[in-house]
Design a protein around this motif. Structure first.
Motif, PDB file in Angstrom:
ATOM      1  N   THR A  77      -6.835  -3.336  -7.077  1.00  0.00           N
ATOM      2  CA  THR A  77      -5.687  -4.239  -6.976  1.00  0.00           C
ATOM      3  C   THR A  77      -6.050  -5.644  -7.447  1.00  0.00           C
ATOM      4  O   THR A  77      -5.339  -6.246  -8.258  1.00  0.00           O
ATOM      5  CB  THR A  77      -5.172  -4.275  -5.529  1.00  0.00           C
ATOM      6  OG1 THR A  77      -4.825  -2.953  -5.134  1.00  0.00           O
ATOM      7  CG2 THR A  77      -3.978  -5.185  -5.399  1.00  0.00           C
ATOM      8  N   PHE A 116      -9.631   0.820  -3.673  1.00  0.00           N
ATOM      9  CA  PHE A 116      -8.220   0.479  -3.870  1.00  0.00           C
ATOM     10  C   PHE A 116      -8.022  -1.035  -3.849  1.00  0.00           C
ATOM     11  O   PHE A 116      -7.297  -1.592  -4.682  1.00  0.00           O
ATOM     12  CB  PHE A 116      -7.351   1.150  -2.802  1.00  0.00           C
ATOM     13  CG  PHE A 116      -5.897   0.845  -2.948  1.00  0.00           C
ATOM     14  CD1 PHE A 116      -5.142   1.447  -3.939  1.00  0.00           C
ATOM     15  CD2 PHE A 116      -5.269  -0.059  -2.103  1.00  0.00           C
ATOM     16  CE1 PHE A 116      -3.793   1.161  -4.093  1.00  0.00           C
ATOM     17  CE2 PHE A 116      -3.935  -0.357  -2.241  1.00  0.00           C
ATOM     18  CZ  PHE A 116      -3.194   0.256  -3.239  1.00  0.00           C
ATOM     19  N   ALA A 143      -4.998  -7.595 -10.889  1.00  0.00           N
ATOM     20  CA  ALA A 143      -4.311  -8.885 -10.813  1.00  0.00           C
ATOM     21  C   ALA A 143      -4.966  -9.911 -11.740  1.00  0.00           C
ATOM     22  O   ALA A 143      -4.278 -10.752 -12.328  1.00  0.00           O
ATOM     23  CB  ALA A 143      -4.299  -9.390  -9.377  1.00  0.00           C
TER      24      ALA A 143
END
Length: 186
Positions: free
Chosen positions: A56, A52, A60
């Protein structure tokens, strides 16, 4: 250079999709095993948590490349070209500074935790902090590229406004403009 950046982001997109698929299998499989068989996948929670974090940060990176970060163009869009350039340069310098802080902090944490083993997998917890290093290095390359393009005059006036409005907001703006034009003609 654009082809290299696009290719890199496609690789990141594939890694993100793979990580999400692994997370779904681990978490769903763990839930089924716990309820149906009163057992579970031991590494499921730890690996899913790490994936996770990586998803992320990799997402980004892609957002930085596509200029998909949050913001508003309320002021910048109304400035003359020189004002837009100044805002872009200042904004990019601030983002590069924040990226440097993230890179140096993540690197320090990765070094500190290099020999620390995760409780379940036994893998180095530096893997967790490496996501910040990868993000910071990748984002810095994209930001520097845009900054050089801005300083050398290779960005169009539209590209100087780094925030992309959503399609819904763009349509609302067009509808408002049409309504104002219609109202002015009456």
């Amino acid at each position: 250079m654009t082809k290299i950046f696009d290719g890199y982001c496609k690789v990141l997109d594939a890694l993100i999709a793979l990580a999400l698929a692994i997370m779904v299998v681990l978490v769903f499989g763990n839930v089924v095993l716990r309820y149906a068989f009163n057992s579970g996948i031991t590494v499921s929670e730890e690996v899913s948590r790490w994936l996770f974090v990586w998803v992320t940060f990799l997402g980004a990176v892609v957002a930085v490349k596509e200029r998909g970060h949050l913001g508003t163009d309320f002021l910048v869009a109304r400035l003359p070209v020189l004002g837009k350039k100044i805002c872009l340069v200042v904004g990019h310098l601030l983002m590069l500074y924040a990226t440097w802080l993230l890179f140096s902090g993540s690197l320090a944490q990765a070094k500190i935790n290099w020999d620390v083993e995760a409780p379940v997998t036994g893998a180095s917890t530096a893997i967790f902090y490496a996501s910040g290093i990868v993000f910071a290095a990748s984002a810095a390359v994209f930001l520097l590229s845009d900054l050089v393009r801005a300083l050398t005059g290779q960005l169009s006036e539209e590209e100087l406004v780094m925030v992309q409005e959503s399609e819904d907001l763009a349509q609302l703006g067009r509808d408002d403009a049409i309504e104002r034009d219609t109202h002015d003609k009456r």
